[in-house]
Design an enzyme around this catalytic site. Structure first.
Site, short mmCIF file in Angstrom:
data_model
loop_
_atom_site.label_atom_id
_atom_site.label_comp_id
_atom_site.label_asym_id
_atom_site.label_seq_id
_atom_site.Cartn_x
_atom_site.Cartn_y
_atom_site.Cartn_z
N ASP A 77 0.86 -1.19 0.00
CA ASP A 77 0.00 0.00 0.00
C ASP A 77 0.89 1.23 0.00
OD1 ASP A 77 -3.00 -0.64 0.48
OD2 ASP A 77 -1.98 -1.97 1.89
N ARG A 85 4.25 3.43 2.90
CA ARG A 85 4.97 2.27 3.42
C ARG A 85 6.46 2.31 3.07
NH1 ARG A 85 0.64 2.45 5.61
NH2 ARG A 85 -1.07 0.97 5.35
N ARG A 148 -7.33 10.37 1.79
CA ARG A 148 -6.90 9.37 0.82
C ARG A 148 -7.67 9.50 -0.49
NH1 ARG A 148 -7.84 3.88 3.80
NH2 ARG A 148 -6.54 3.03 2.11
N LYS A 178 -9.00 1.17 -5.91
CA LYS A 178 -9.72 0.65 -4.75
C LYS A 178 -10.62 1.74 -4.17
CE LYS A 178 -5.91 1.67 -1.52
NZ LYS A 178 -4.84 1.12 -0.69
N HIS A 179 -11.62 1.41 -3.37
CA HIS A 179 -12.08 0.13 -2.84
C HIS A 179 -13.46 -0.14 -3.43
CE1 HIS A 179 -9.44 2.08 0.18
NE2 HIS A 179 -9.02 0.87 0.48
N HIS A 191 -12.15 -2.14 8.61
CA HIS A 191 -11.28 -2.95 9.45
C HIS A 191 -12.04 -3.47 10.67
CE1 HIS A 191 -8.22 -0.56 7.27
NE2 HIS A 191 -7.44 -1.60 7.46
N ASP A 263 -9.42 -6.68 -0.60
CA ASP A 263 -8.80 -6.00 0.54
C ASP A 263 -8.46 -7.08 1.56
OD1 ASP A 263 -7.86 -3.98 2.15
OD2 ASP A 263 -9.70 -2.81 2.13
#
Length: 493
Positions: A77, A85, A148, A178-179, A191, A263
């Site tokens: 990601d 990351r 985002r 995404k998503h 999550h 995901d």
């Protein structure tokens, strides 16, 4: 090939393994992973929080070692901005993130930045980037998308989705939009639970699906499903496990031919009630091709998932031809990735974008002698962002990190006597304590400068106000330059 033929030749296991993308801890590939890669494991997903990315050099060595054992899709990601990351998880990203790029609204800049991120990923052996996020962020209180997203307007998000896909893939890295079918209208983090998207097909067509169509038209090699309940489509199931969403909506209605990635299946929105192995089976039945298992799902989860998929084929729940179809798509992606495309990172584009994104309301003061006191008000993040550093403290050595309570106002005001005051917020519209402390400070010090490093939804009425549209290192530097905490590009301070 019949189911019996596959069962007797071991083809079920080979095809099931080709659909899985587990993770592992540390910066060295463990033996079990290398063994699985030799047997045809489809992918590996890297995570900063599990220690996979201590440095670009170590990551390059890691991916090179994995490729001596197999030919995995190595994914990560790397969105830029708040979700980073590749080194940025420790220092903040040099790229400003989607909200800032949407504020600038220059698709060619977006393309440059994503090409640069793609080049950095290619240099370290990552070939599938789980980006861009093409969600249309229409819910101000969205706890997981926010900055985002390129914005709240579907057409704006669509043109930047296309630019981001093009830039990434010009660097030889596969982009993953995404998503699906769109996480921007939610107020729940997938999550933690299954978010509701209260939209019928007509509204989805006019809003959520517009950027996905643009990404598909731009040639996106992958699309990631979201664990989203869209009742008019999925009838209570998360989209990741819904044939109506994946096969019906994405494959048939949108005509998407490429790889469909899930995901992370450890998320409660996907597997909370049924477990990862069963969620994996249902995702494959629904039409997914590559299953991201999650950051803490290693050898045991991989083996349990393989066993569940094999059993589902033998029981007749999952067609072996569905597994073959998934493997054919990931193999086609590998062939596309086998091209060598030279690309060079362009970090200047990131800082340029961050500078162009800052919006200032009011006249900035000129602190010519004593620099201002910078107060960063604590703000909770989310799981996707993680503990990435943010704020202006790299340019303000005596910066204060304060809890957002009225009781801290007197302490801050005492420290700010005789100097300017800058209050740094992050998504203040989502944090009443941030708003409360800021209001108390402005009441006593109307000259306070407010810097918002999230979405600029809540704005105090009287303050000089800077909106950066993101909390990455590039966004912070752009704000620091305007505030005189660091020399500006023209050499002024």
């Amino acid at each position: 090939m019949t189911t019996d033929d596959i069962a007797t030749t071991g083809e079920i296991t080979r095809l099931a393994r080709a659909a899985l993308s587990p993770s592992f801890p540390g910066a060295t590939a463990p033996g079990w992973l290398l063994d699985e890669l030799e047997r045809g494991l489809g992918g590996v997903t890297l995570f900063a929080l599990t220690g996979n990315v201590p440095s670009p050099g170590s990551l390059a060595a890691l991916t090179a070692r994995m490729r001596t054992a197999g030919d995995p899709l190595v994914s990560i990601d790397e969105e830029g901005g708040d979700v980073t990351r590749l080194g940025g998880h420790a220092t903040g990203s040099p790229y400003p993130g989607n909200a800032a790029l949407g504020a600038v609204d220059d698709p060619e800049l977006t393309r440059r930045i994503y090409r640069s991120m793609g080049a950095e990923l290619a240099e370290v052996g990552v070939n599938l980037n789980f980006a861009p996020s093409v969600d249309v962020n229409t819910a101000d209180d969205n706890p997981v998308i926010g900055t985002r997203s390129f914005g709240a307007d579907a057409a704006l998000v669509a043109r930047h989705a296309a630019a981001a896909v093009a830039g990434t893939q010009e660097a030889g890295v596969a982009a993953c939009a995404k998503h699906f079918p769109g996480h921007g209208a939610t107020v729940v983090d997938s999550h933690l639970a299954i978010p509701l998207v209260d939209a019928d097909l007509d509204l989805l067509d006019r809003r959520e699906l517009v950027p996905f169509r643009a990404a598909i038209d731009a040639g996106a090699r992958a699309v990631m499903t979201g664990h989203l309940n869209v009742p008019t489509i999925t009838e209570g199931l998360p989209a990741t496990l819904s044939p109506a969403a994946i096969t019906g909506l994405l494959r048939e209605r949108l005509g998407y031919p490429g790889v469909i990635v899930t995901d992370a299946l450890d998320m409660r929105g996907a597997s909370g009630a049924i477990g990862i192995p069963e969620a994996s089976v249902r995702a494959l039945i629904a039409g997914a091709d590559l299953l991201c298992l999650g950051p803490n799902e290693h050898a045991d989860t991989l083996r349990a998932t393989l066993a569940a998929v094999e059993a589902a084929v033998r029981d007749g729940r999952l067609s072996p031809h569905r597994l073959r179809d998934a493997a054919d798509r990931t193999d086609a992606l590998r062939r596309w990735l086998s091209r060598e495309i030279p690309a060079t990172p362009d970090r200047d584009a990131g800082l340029e974008g961050a500078r162009r994104a800052v919006r200032v309301t009011g006249a900035l003061p000129g602190w010519t002698e004593t620099p201002p006191l910078v107060v960063e008000v604590e703000a909770s993040g989310n799981i996707a962002v993680g503990p990435t550093p943010w704020g202006l403290h790299p340019w303000a050595p005596d910066a204060v990190r304060a809890a957002g309570t009225d009781g801290n106002a007197d302490r801050v005001l005492d420290r700010a006597k005789g100097r300017g005051l800058v209050v740094v917020l992050r998504d203040a519209h989502r944090h009443a304590a941030q708003r409360s402390l800021t209001t108390a400070l402005l009441t006593a010090r109307p000259d306070t400068v407010v810097v918002e490093m999230g979405l600029p939804v809540w704005r105090p009425g009287s303050a000089v106000y800077l909106a950066t549209y993101g909390a990455a290192a590039a966004n912070a530097q752009a704000a620091a330059e305007l505030l005189g905490l660091v020399p500006a590009p023209d050499g002024t301070a």
